[in-house]
Scaffold this active site. Structure first.
Site, PDB file in Angstrom:
ATOM      1  N   TYR A  13       0.901 -13.556 -13.572  1.00 28.47           N
ATOM      2  CA  TYR A  13       1.611 -12.652 -14.492  1.00 28.47           C
ATOM      3  C   TYR A  13       3.048 -13.131 -14.781  1.00 28.47           C
ATOM      4  O   TYR A  13       3.393 -13.428 -15.931  1.00 28.47           O
ATOM      5  CB  TYR A  13       1.591 -11.241 -13.892  1.00 28.47           C
ATOM      6  CG  TYR A  13       2.404 -10.204 -14.628  1.00 28.47           C
ATOM      7  CD1 TYR A  13       2.402 -10.134 -16.024  1.00 28.47           C
ATOM      8  CD2 TYR A  13       3.161  -9.276 -13.918  1.00 28.47           C
ATOM      9  CE1 TYR A  13       3.145  -9.155 -16.682  1.00 28.47           C
ATOM     10  CE2 TYR A  13       3.894  -8.303 -14.573  1.00 28.47           C
ATOM     11  CZ  TYR A  13       3.897  -8.249 -15.950  1.00 28.47           C
ATOM     12  OH  TYR A  13       4.633  -7.292 -16.591  1.00 28.47           O
ATOM     13  N   ILE A  14       3.864 -13.241 -13.765  1.00 28.93           N
ATOM     14  CA  ILE A  14       5.256 -13.639 -14.008  1.00 28.93           C
ATOM     15  C   ILE A  14       5.329 -15.144 -14.294  1.00 28.93           C
ATOM     16  O   ILE A  14       6.089 -15.594 -15.158  1.00 28.93           O
ATOM     17  CB  ILE A  14       6.155 -13.232 -12.820  1.00 28.93           C
ATOM     18  CG1 ILE A  14       6.020 -11.725 -12.555  1.00 28.93           C
ATOM     19  CG2 ILE A  14       7.616 -13.589 -13.095  1.00 28.93           C
ATOM     20  CD1 ILE A  14       6.653 -11.246 -11.266  1.00 28.93           C
ATOM     21  N   SER A 126      11.434 -10.389  -3.450  1.00 32.75           N
ATOM     22  CA  SER A 126      11.097  -9.049  -3.920  1.00 32.75           C
ATOM     23  C   SER A 126      12.087  -8.038  -3.362  1.00 32.75           C
ATOM     24  O   SER A 126      12.576  -8.191  -2.232  1.00 32.75           O
ATOM     25  CB  SER A 126       9.692  -8.721  -3.423  1.00 32.75           C
ATOM     26  OG  SER A 126       9.419  -7.352  -3.561  1.00 32.75           O
ATOM     27  N   TYR A 150       3.690  -7.366   3.284  1.00 31.40           N
ATOM     28  CA  TYR A 150       4.029  -8.124   2.076  1.00 31.40           C
ATOM     29  C   TYR A 150       5.535  -8.417   2.065  1.00 31.40           C
ATOM     30  O   TYR A 150       5.960  -9.559   1.923  1.00 31.40           O
ATOM     31  CB  TYR A 150       3.604  -7.339   0.821  1.00 31.40           C
ATOM     32  CG  TYR A 150       4.240  -7.863  -0.437  1.00 31.40           C
ATOM     33  CD1 TYR A 150       3.838  -9.080  -0.967  1.00 31.40           C
ATOM     34  CD2 TYR A 150       5.261  -7.159  -1.071  1.00 31.40           C
ATOM     35  CE1 TYR A 150       4.449  -9.588  -2.110  1.00 31.40           C
ATOM     36  CE2 TYR A 150       5.867  -7.651  -2.208  1.00 31.40           C
ATOM     37  CZ  TYR A 150       5.459  -8.872  -2.724  1.00 31.40           C
ATOM     38  OH  TYR A 150       6.075  -9.354  -3.841  1.00 31.40           O
ATOM     39  N   LYS A 154       7.836 -12.053   2.500  1.00 31.24           N
ATOM     40  CA  LYS A 154       8.898 -12.530   1.594  1.00 31.24           C
ATOM     41  C   LYS A 154      10.192 -12.746   2.380  1.00 31.24           C
ATOM     42  O   LYS A 154      10.911 -13.724   2.165  1.00 31.24           O
ATOM     43  CB  LYS A 154       9.132 -11.514   0.463  1.00 31.24           C
ATOM     44  CG  LYS A 154       7.982 -11.393  -0.519  1.00 31.24           C
ATOM     45  CD  LYS A 154       7.863 -12.638  -1.382  1.00 31.24           C
ATOM     46  CE  LYS A 154       6.660 -12.613  -2.310  1.00 31.24           C
ATOM     47  NZ  LYS A 154       6.442 -13.883  -3.020  1.00 31.24           N
ATOM     48  N   ASN A 200      -0.479  -0.607  -9.315  1.00 30.26           N
ATOM     49  CA  ASN A 200       0.853  -0.309  -9.853  1.00 30.26           C
ATOM     50  C   ASN A 200       0.783   0.623 -11.052  1.00 30.26           C
ATOM     51  O   ASN A 200      -0.230   0.716 -11.740  1.00 30.26           O
ATOM     52  CB  ASN A 200       1.587  -1.613 -10.206  1.00 30.26           C
ATOM     53  CG  ASN A 200       1.776  -2.500  -8.985  1.00 30.26           C
ATOM     54  OD1 ASN A 200       1.216  -3.574  -8.913  1.00 30.26           O
ATOM     55  ND2 ASN A 200       2.527  -2.021  -8.012  1.00 30.26           N
ATOM     56  N   LEU A 201       1.893   1.305 -11.259  1.00 27.53           N
ATOM     57  CA  LEU A 201       1.920   2.391 -12.238  1.00 27.53           C
ATOM     58  C   LEU A 201       1.661   1.932 -13.677  1.00 27.53           C
ATOM     59  O   LEU A 201       0.817   2.504 -14.369  1.00 27.53           O
ATOM     60  CB  LEU A 201       3.277   3.110 -12.128  1.00 27.53           C
ATOM     61  CG  LEU A 201       3.484   4.269 -13.075  1.00 27.53           C
ATOM     62  CD1 LEU A 201       2.452   5.370 -12.841  1.00 27.53           C
ATOM     63  CD2 LEU A 201       4.903   4.833 -12.911  1.00 27.53           C
ATOM     64  N   PHE A 219       1.717  10.239  -7.809  1.00 26.72           N
ATOM     65  CA  PHE A 219       1.846  10.365  -6.348  1.00 26.72           C
ATOM     66  C   PHE A 219       3.106  11.128  -5.950  1.00 26.72           C
ATOM     67  O   PHE A 219       4.114  10.532  -5.612  1.00 26.72           O
ATOM     68  CB  PHE A 219       1.843   8.986  -5.696  1.00 26.72           C
ATOM     69  CG  PHE A 219       0.573   8.194  -5.917  1.00 26.72           C
ATOM     70  CD1 PHE A 219      -0.666   8.820  -5.949  1.00 26.72           C
ATOM     71  CD2 PHE A 219       0.619   6.815  -6.095  1.00 26.72           C
ATOM     72  CE1 PHE A 219      -1.837   8.088  -6.130  1.00 26.72           C
ATOM     73  CE2 PHE A 219      -0.552   6.079  -6.282  1.00 26.72           C
ATOM     74  CZ  PHE A 219      -1.780   6.716  -6.308  1.00 26.72           C
ATOM     75  N   ARG A 232      11.960   4.181 -10.365  1.00 24.44           N
ATOM     76  CA  ARG A 232      12.016   2.741 -10.108  1.00 24.44           C
ATOM     77  C   ARG A 232      12.801   2.041 -11.209  1.00 24.44           C
ATOM     78  O   ARG A 232      12.931   2.536 -12.325  1.00 24.44           O
ATOM     79  CB  ARG A 232      10.599   2.143 -10.099  1.00 24.44           C
ATOM     80  CG  ARG A 232       9.707   2.618  -8.957  1.00 24.44           C
ATOM     81  CD  ARG A 232      10.176   2.107  -7.604  1.00 24.44           C
ATOM     82  NE  ARG A 232       9.289   2.536  -6.526  1.00 24.44           N
ATOM     83  CZ  ARG A 232       9.424   3.684  -5.864  1.00 24.44           C
ATOM     84  NH1 ARG A 232      10.395   4.532  -6.173  1.00 24.44           N
ATOM     85  NH2 ARG A 232       8.589   3.985  -4.881  1.00 24.44           N
ATOM     86  N   GLY A 295       4.519   5.361   2.430  1.00 22.82           N
ATOM     87  CA  GLY A 295       5.413   4.209   2.322  1.00 22.82           C
ATOM     88  C   GLY A 295       6.278   4.194   1.071  1.00 22.82           C
ATOM     89  O   GLY A 295       7.104   3.299   0.906  1.00 22.82           O
TER      90      GLY A 295
END
Ligand code: WQD
Length: 339
Positions: A13-14, A126, A150, A154, A200-201, A219, A232, A295
Site C-alpha cells: 500500500y504505502i 509507526s 507489532y 518496530k 482498519n477503519l 468500537f 486519530r 488496546g
C-alpha cells in the site's frame, strides 16, 4: 546523477504510492517483494500511472540469497524498507512471525547493505512505538513503550538502527513514524487492498459504502472525546509518500540519524470520518455502536513541527480528499486488485 533506490515491499500500500513519487522525482527503482500481502498487478498499475515499469525481484527480506539478486545486479544507492507484517491483532497471536519478518528481515537486509557498502536507509516505523504515554499529542521525544508485538517489532528495529548509526556514523538513516495512512492515488489505480475483513477503519467504511459489507461496527462511543468515538491523525498516503522523498533528500545531504513523525497534526473521530465519507461518496454508511476494542487509546495525533523543520515537509490533504480518493479507488476496484 540518477540514483537507484531499492524499495522493499514496493507493491504494498504505502510502497506502491512511494514508488510512483520516486519515479516522478527522477529516481530509478528496484522493487523487492514477496507478494504475501500485495498483487503483481500493482506493477502494471504503476506503469499505467508513470509510463515506467520498475525493475522487480521477487524474494523474502530474510533471505540473503534473494537480496543478493538485487545487490549483485544493480548499484543500489539507498534503501526504503517497507516490507513487513502490520496487523496488530495477528502480531499478538503470532509473535515469532512478526519478530522474524520485521526484525530478522531488517537485520538480514542491513547486513547485506553493509556488505555492499550501501548506507542510506529509510525505515517504515509507526506511531505504535509510543503506546500510551498518558497524553494525546505525540512528538518525537514521547517515550517509546509499545503495547503490542507489532509496535515492539518496530521499536526493536529502531534500536538496531540507532546502534548501527552509533557504531558507524557514516550511515544515513531516517526513522519515519507513520500515524494513520489512508486514501489512494487520485487516479484510483492504486490503493489499499486488505486481505479478508479489514482491520482498519477507512477500508472498512469504503467496503460498506460499496456494498461489500452491511455495516460498520463503531468500537466504543463512551471515550472522553468530542463525540465519544476514537480520534486519530489520518494522513493521506500521497502526503506520506512525499514524506519519503523528502527524507531521502535530507539523508543525501549528510550522514545522520533522523527520527520524525509523519502525520497532519489534526485528528478526526470515527463518526466524523463516517460523515466525511458519506459526503464524498453520496452513500449512506450504516453503523452500529459496539464495545470498545481492546488496546485502543481514545485519541492521539502528532505534533508535526519537527517534520517541517527537518524535512521541509508538511501535509497538503485533508479528510475530504482522503475520503474522495479512497472512494474513487474502491469504486474502480470493488474487489481490490485482480489476481
Ligand atoms: C481507527 C479508529 C478504532 C475499525 C492501527 C494500528 C497502527 C497502524 C494503523 C500500522 C479507532 C476505530 C476501527 C472498525 C472502529 N498500523 N474503528 N471500527 O487502531 O489507530 O491503528 O492501524 O501499520 O499500528 O494499531 O487504526 O483504523 O484500526 O482504528 O470503530 O471497524 O477507528 O477503534 O478508534 P488504529 P484503525
Amino acid at each position: 546523477m540518477q540514483k537507484t533506490v531499492l524499495v522493499t515491499g514496493g507493491t504494498g500500500y504505502i510502497g506502491s504510492h512511494t514508488v510512483v513519487k520516486l519515479i516522478e522525482a527522477g529516481y530509478k527503482n528496484v522493487l523487492f517483494e514477496d507478494f504475501s500481502n500485495s498483487k503483481p498487478k500493482v506493477l502494471e498499475r504503476i506503469e499505467q500511472i508513470t509510463g515506467v515499469r520498475p525493475a522487480f525481484v521477487q524474494g523474502d527480506v530474510r533471505s540473503l540469497e534473494d537480496l543478493k539478486k538485487v545487490f549483485d545486479n544493480w548499484k543500489i544507492d539507498s534503501v526504503i524498507h517497507f516490507a513487513g507484517k502490520k496487523a496488530v491483532g495477528e502480531s499478538e497471536r503470532e509473535p515469532l512471525l512478526y519478530f522474524s519478518v520485521n526484525v530478522e528481515g531488517s537485520i538480514v537486509l542491513l547486513n547485506t547493505m553493509k556488505d555492499y557498502g550501501v548506507k542510506e536507509f529509510v525505515f517504515s516505523s509507526s506511531a505504535t512505538v509510543y503506546g500510551d504515554p498518558g497524553y494525546d499529542e505525540f512528538d518525537e521525544s514521547t517515550p517509546l513503550a509499545p503495547i503490542n508485538n507489532y509496535g515492539l517489532s518496530k521499536w526493536m528495529v529502531e534500536e538496531i538502527l540507532r546502534a548501527t548509526y552509533k557504531a558507524d556514523p557514516t550511515w544515513s538513516i531516517a526513522l519515519l513514524r507513520y500515524f494513520n495512512p489512508v486514501g489512494a492515488h487520485p487516479s484510483g489505480l492504486i490503493g489499499e487492498d486488505p486481505n479478508g475483513i479489514p482491520n482498519n477503519l477507512m477500508p472498512f467504511i469504503a467496503q460498506v459504502a460499496v456494498g461489500k459489507r452491511e455495516k460498520l461496527m463503531v468500537f466504543g462511543n463512551d471515550y472522553p472525546t468530542r463525540d465519544g468515538t476514537g480520534c486519530r491523525d489520518y494522513i493521506h498516503v500521497q502526503d506520506l509518500a512525499e514524506g519519503h522523498i523528502k527524507a531521502l533528500e535530507a539523508l543525501n545531504s549528510k550522514p545522520q540519524l533522523l527520527t520524525v513523525n509523519l502525520g497532519t497534526g489534526n485528528n478526526t473521530s470515527v463518526l466524523e470520518l463516517v460523515k466525511a465519507f458519506e459526503k464524498a461518496s453520496g452513500r449512506k454508511i450504516n453503523y452500529e455502536i459496539a464495545p470498545r476494542r481492546a488496546g485502543d487509546k481514545a485519541a492521539y495525533w502528532t505534533n508535526p513541527s519537527l517534520a517541517l523543520k527537518l524535512l521541509g515537509w508538511k501535509t497538503k490533504f485533508g479528510i475530504d480528499e482522503m475520503c474522495a480518493d479512497t472512494w474513487k479507488w474502491q469504486q474502480l476496484n470493488p474487489n481490490g486488485y485482480p489476481d
